[in-house]
Design a protein around this motif. Sequence first.
Motif: not given
Lengths: 184, 543, 191
Positions: C26, C30, C106, C113
């Motif tokens: 991810c 991203g 993020y 994560n």
Amino acid sequence: MLLSLLAFGGLAAVIGIALGVAAVRFRVEGNPLVDQIDAILPQTQCGQCSYPGCRPYAEAIASGDADINQCPPGGEDGVIALAELLGRDAKPINPENGVAQEKPVVAFIDESWCIGCTLCIQACPVDAIVGANKLMHTVIAAECTGCKLCLPPCPVDCIELHEIPQTTKTWTWPEPTVTPVKAA
Amino acid sequence: MFGRKKAGFPGGVVLEGHKLYGQAGRTRAAPIPKELVYPLEQHIGQAARPVVAVGDLVQRGDVLARADGFVSAPIHASTSGTITAIEARPVPHTSHLAATCIVLTADGKDTTRGEPLWPIPSHPEKLTHEQLIGIVREAGIVGLGGAAFPSAVKLNPKDTARVDTLILNGAECEPYISCDGAAMIEDAEAIVRGAGLLKTLIKARQVLIGIEDQNTQALAQMQAACKAVGDRCVFVKTVATRYPQGGEKQLIQTLTGLEVPSEGLPIDIGIVVHNVGTAAAIWNAVTEGQPLTERIVTVTGSGVQHPANLRVRIGTPIRALIDACGGYRTQDGLRLLMGGPMMGVDLADDNLPVVKATNCILAGTRDDLAPPPDPMPCIRCGDCVEVCPASLLPQQLYWHARAHEFDKAQTLNLSDCIECGCCAEVCPSNIPLVQFYRFAKTEIRVADQERRKADQARARHEFRAERLEREKQAKEEARRRKREELAARQAAQKAADAAAPDAPADSADKAPSPAVQAALEKARQRLQAETAQNAPSGEGDDA
Amino acid sequence: MTEAWIILISTVLVNNFVLVQFLGLCPFMGVSRKLDTSTGMALATTFVLTLSAASSWLVEHWLLQPLGLEYLRTLSYIVVIAAMVQLTEMWVRKSSPLLHEVLGIYLPLITTNCAVLGVALLNVRKELSFSEAVLYGFGASMGFSLVLILFAGIRERIAAADVPKAFQGAPISLITAGLMSLAFMGFSGLA
């Protein structure tokens, strides 16, 4: 059962204390991000973004209250620059806020009509109009940002907008056409 | 493999010369036209300011416009006549825009005032630095190699102690142009003497004159002139014929092995470069006392009947030059360029005037200037990188300019690009690379200007906000003071009332003020006096 | 000493967490649009990963195993990781508000994560000692950073290139990631 609750509770408590201490140690005052956003905005101070000036709009963007596509004088380039700075997607200028001006303009006072009322001087956000009560007013062209805020207050409607003429010194090279990739 | 110097500088391409050598290269005077047009902006820097008015009669050599500011140059009449207009006229600029020009109608007599504009020195080498700068500036001399930088400014470096070498640029590398070649053959002595004069005055150790090896006649003439003049510090150097050998930075690298630092000037490494034509012009100005009014222009290309090098008065319309060369051979597919095929400026038509920077008029047909085929996608072959004389990465600059990533282009030293066109010349996809770099450069310049303007507007806005705040506070302050004064007065009044208790406390029955009391007293006395007077006189009235 | 090198080479190249084990995709997709943000994200993840590996080892061996509460492993690891991320976020906010604004969502997402939790759980499965566990975490973060920065560099170049309309954006990025993964699988057998 009790043991697990106690153990977990103890762990959470320890972590909580650690975070509390860190929150105090790493306290941040102010928001330099606003300065960075303000540096991108064109400083026309026109209010088309629905905020009273560029700095309030920058603060609104930083706090998430405003979107990045509300500034017509900044144009598409401004939106793209803001998008790159903030890691968001670029989008077209919101038509509710106005249309991006194609050519830059400056205000010009027709001196034969000016009555010296100082209403335009009070309206100018960058103090680009020189004059005093009952004395001639004139626009300092080099400082005028073309925000158009002086036009409504003038009681005799003597202010007009002139396009900045293009000379050999201000002329720019046009963008060469790029070859589109043809479908095979 | 990369950057290997083939001719003293990295990269470069070999182009066909198409030069007018031999008899064809000999100059002749172009006829003086009826109307001459002088753009006020014929040089890098501020435009000149007119000092004549419509209707003035001028002689050849009279000042039409004076220099405005440090980086500027004056403009002189190149023939005698009447000023008929000061107005906007099309000028030979890529934009095809118009600019203010002084229009002169020649009277055909071509007279001068007769006396020199400045005292002609008997020993030019004894002139002081200031005197020479003054003459060069007053004569309106600018770089005649095509850049038109005011020579007086270039000869006035901040630190003459740093100047080591003077280089005269006779390496006319661009195809078709041969005006410098003609100057070196016919004005060789003036060039060499001018070189010596400049060397003495900017305290250079030596003068190197760079001439391409294909120009054998010029080499011979210049070497002979050097021998005749006998200056042992002036050297004629042969350089390899390769484009762009005549680029200032490339010639410096070839002749001295030194590289001009990025975004720097030759003076930073102790070198001053002048065109050979400029050196001759300076010598002629010093020894004749006359300003710059004429230059050699190469009129060439398959589009003219008889290509030639002409001595042309500044301000002559280009049409007159074409006519002096026998007119157009063909107008089919004709393109007019001011300059050469690599870096020349596209002209809209031939009604434009010759300016000080005009070194060549190229009337090119499809034989000379083949229209480039449609550009194809970049195949990342890297040919452009191999030929760049500035050791840049044209391919990367292209990709960044295309994607509008101008800051990345800046990091790759876009500002060091001399726009020579070698990269576009070798590109197998026919991409107009130089157009991309020019576009990127102007976008960067415009963005810089806008940023500066925005900073100024922000400063003014913040100052205004501060000023309004200050005024508001001053008003508040004044109001507060008034309130305090009033309160103080009322308190003093109350204290006065409290200090005198027999005075009637009733406000309706206030003790009268002293003035009123005095008046009352006076009235009472008058009444008493009148009553006293009336009593005895009353008795008298009865008798 | 050799063990340490083997752990490092294994986590960075041979069993790279992103391109070989396919964890942490991810943030990989991203944040990799720009090189500067990717460098910042790599630093933040290194900080979090190493500290979480250490603290989760401590929780495992000093709290869970002595008290026999192994079934609380996932729960407590997440709490510990979340705390680490919160610390990191505070520190980033203080040192570089711009990076904080740009990383945006993020940064807190480092909590989820899977590479971070994966490292913590793998440390337990492999029964590594404390120093080995910390090294494992550090190596994993180095591998993550390496790949993230490489990918960001390639994506910047792709952004300026002539990509066919159908492939612009996510498709070409995923294809690039796939090709990078193929390349990294060439390291297998190295350690």
